[in-house]
Design an enzyme around this catalytic site. Structure first.
Site, PDB file in Angstrom:
ATOM      1  N   SER A  13       0.842  -1.192   0.000  1.00  0.00           N
ATOM      2  CA  SER A  13       0.000   0.000   0.000  1.00  0.00           C
ATOM      3  C   SER A  13       0.877   1.241   0.000  1.00  0.00           C
ATOM      4  CB  SER A  13      -0.900   0.015   1.240  1.00  0.00           C
ATOM      5  OG  SER A  13      -1.565   1.268   1.336  1.00  0.00           O
ATOM      6  N   HIS A  14       0.337   2.340  -0.501  1.00  0.00           N
ATOM      7  CA  HIS A  14       1.041   3.616  -0.395  1.00  0.00           C
ATOM      8  C   HIS A  14       1.236   3.997   1.072  1.00  0.00           C
ATOM      9  CE1 HIS A  14       0.310   3.932  -4.646  1.00  0.00           C
ATOM     10  NE2 HIS A  14       0.843   5.132  -4.703  1.00  0.00           N
ATOM     11  N   SER A  15       0.324   3.531   1.907  1.00  0.00           N
ATOM     12  CA  SER A  15       0.386   3.863   3.332  1.00  0.00           C
ATOM     13  C   SER A  15       0.871   2.657   4.133  1.00  0.00           C
ATOM     14  CB  SER A  15      -1.007   4.261   3.817  1.00  0.00           C
ATOM     15  OG  SER A  15      -1.094   4.094   5.218  1.00  0.00           O
ATOM     16  N   GLY A  22       3.658   6.326  -0.464  1.00  0.00           N
ATOM     17  CA  GLY A  22       4.167   5.866  -1.751  1.00  0.00           C
ATOM     18  C   GLY A  22       4.557   4.405  -1.654  1.00  0.00           C
TER      19      GLY A  22
END
Lengths: 133, 204
Positions: A15-17, A50
């Site tokens: 995940s981006h997070s 990211g």
């Protein structure tokens, strides 16, 4: 994170997070237990939102299983970076890692459930993607 | 075209400088239709490229380009890292150490093809391909450095009225219309910097 049952397909959550990736992994652990190799990665190399190829390669290594690894991703860059990471794997592993076209949280839980029953990689991917369809 | 060590280092510094100096502009373009990290991501990648100097320029051109590509893949993040990184890596794979203009035409075509495959995209979808493809056409058609630089800038401008079909901006649908594509802008900056540097080196 590694498993006592390395014969099952490994699951990687991208995940981006990092919080989402870790939280999704927590859900998988709670619902499916320790029966599948599992790893998560999230955030860019500076710790911001990211994804990064090095982190994904590391997660694939952590969740590696001879049965292969299914990767669950959130948005575009996570998918592109995951595909790049797969191509950078040694040739004998490259064909045994698939990126699933499925929502990251639900897909991870369903893929892990399928894997915990001993299903092969293609079936794990299909289950995750059918949920989405 | 013969690029000696000094010219290779000049090329690397020009590419990195163009991106780093425009990082804020790239970020604001990306804030309009993306997630606002393009400038920061590209800057981080090219700072890592700069940090690999002077050793980076000791490598022959193909190896130097591959090394730049790998650094961008590992450091930029987002979708841009693999896309721009793939372009440089494939260019490095396809070019000989002393490329002619014809070599450059063939190599850039291969690199563009690889970017299309990586992004599962084609020109016309408001991505960096909307700069790479028309610029390649000018290069292949014999255009000089100035013509190439002009086409790169104009091609980026032409993404403004386009509807985004790939990438984060595609989530916005019609709201993506009216903003320049950040990836096209960074591609045009890189091309502009490259041709400006190479203009003095060409002797095909």
């Amino acid at each position: 994170m590694s498993s006592l049952r390395p014969g099952n397909v490994g699951i990687v959550i991208v995940s981006h997070s990092p919080k989402i990736a870790e939280g999704a992994a927590d859900m998988v652990r709670q619902m499916v237990g320790d029966a599948v190799p599992l790893a998560w990665t999230g955030g860019d190399v500076d710790g911001g939102l990211g994804t990064n190829v090095a982190g994904i390669l590391e997660a694939i290594e952590t969740a590696w299983s001879p049965a292969g690894v299914a990767i669950l991703v959130d948005l575009g860059g996570a998918e592109t970076n995951s595909e790049m990471a797969v191509e950078m794997l040694p040739e004998d592993r490259r064909g045994r890692v698939l990126v699933c076209n499925a929502p990251v949280v639900e897909g991870a839980v369903i893929a892990a459930t399928e894997s915990s029953g001993g299903s092969p990689l293609a079936a794990v991917k299909r289950s995750a993607e059918e949920f989405y369809a | 075209m013969s690029l000696d060590r000094v010219a290779r280092e000049r090329l690397v510094r020009a590419l990195a400088g163009a991106v780093i100096e425009h990082a804020d502009e790239l970020t604001s373009l990306d804030q309009a239709i993306g997630d606002g990290d393009h400038g920061l991501n590209m800057k981080r990648g090219f700072e890592a490229v700069l940090a690999a100097l002077p050793g980076l320029a000791d490598k022959p051109l193909p190896d130097m380009l591959k090394a730049i590509g790998m650094t961008l893949v590992m450091k930029v993040g987002g979708a841009s890292g693999p896309l721009v990184g793939t372009f440089f890596m494939e260019l490095g794979k396809a070019l000989p150490e002393q490329p002619s203009r014809a070599d450059l035409v063939v190599a850039t075509e291969k690199a563009i093809h690889a970017v299309k495959a990586r992004g599962r995209s084609e020109a016309g979808q408001k991505t960096l391909l909307d700069v790479l493809v028309p610029v390649h056409a000018v290069l292949a058609g014999g255009g000089d450095a100035k013509a190439i630089a002009i086409e790169a800038a104009q091609a980026a401008d032409r993404t403004t009225p386009m509807l985004a079909i790939r990438g984060r901006a595609s989530f916005l649908g019609e709201r993506s219309i009216g903003h320049m594509d950040p990836g096209s802008r960074s591609a045009s900056l890189l091309i502009g910097a490259a041709v400006e540097t190479l203009e003095f080196e060409v002797n095909t």
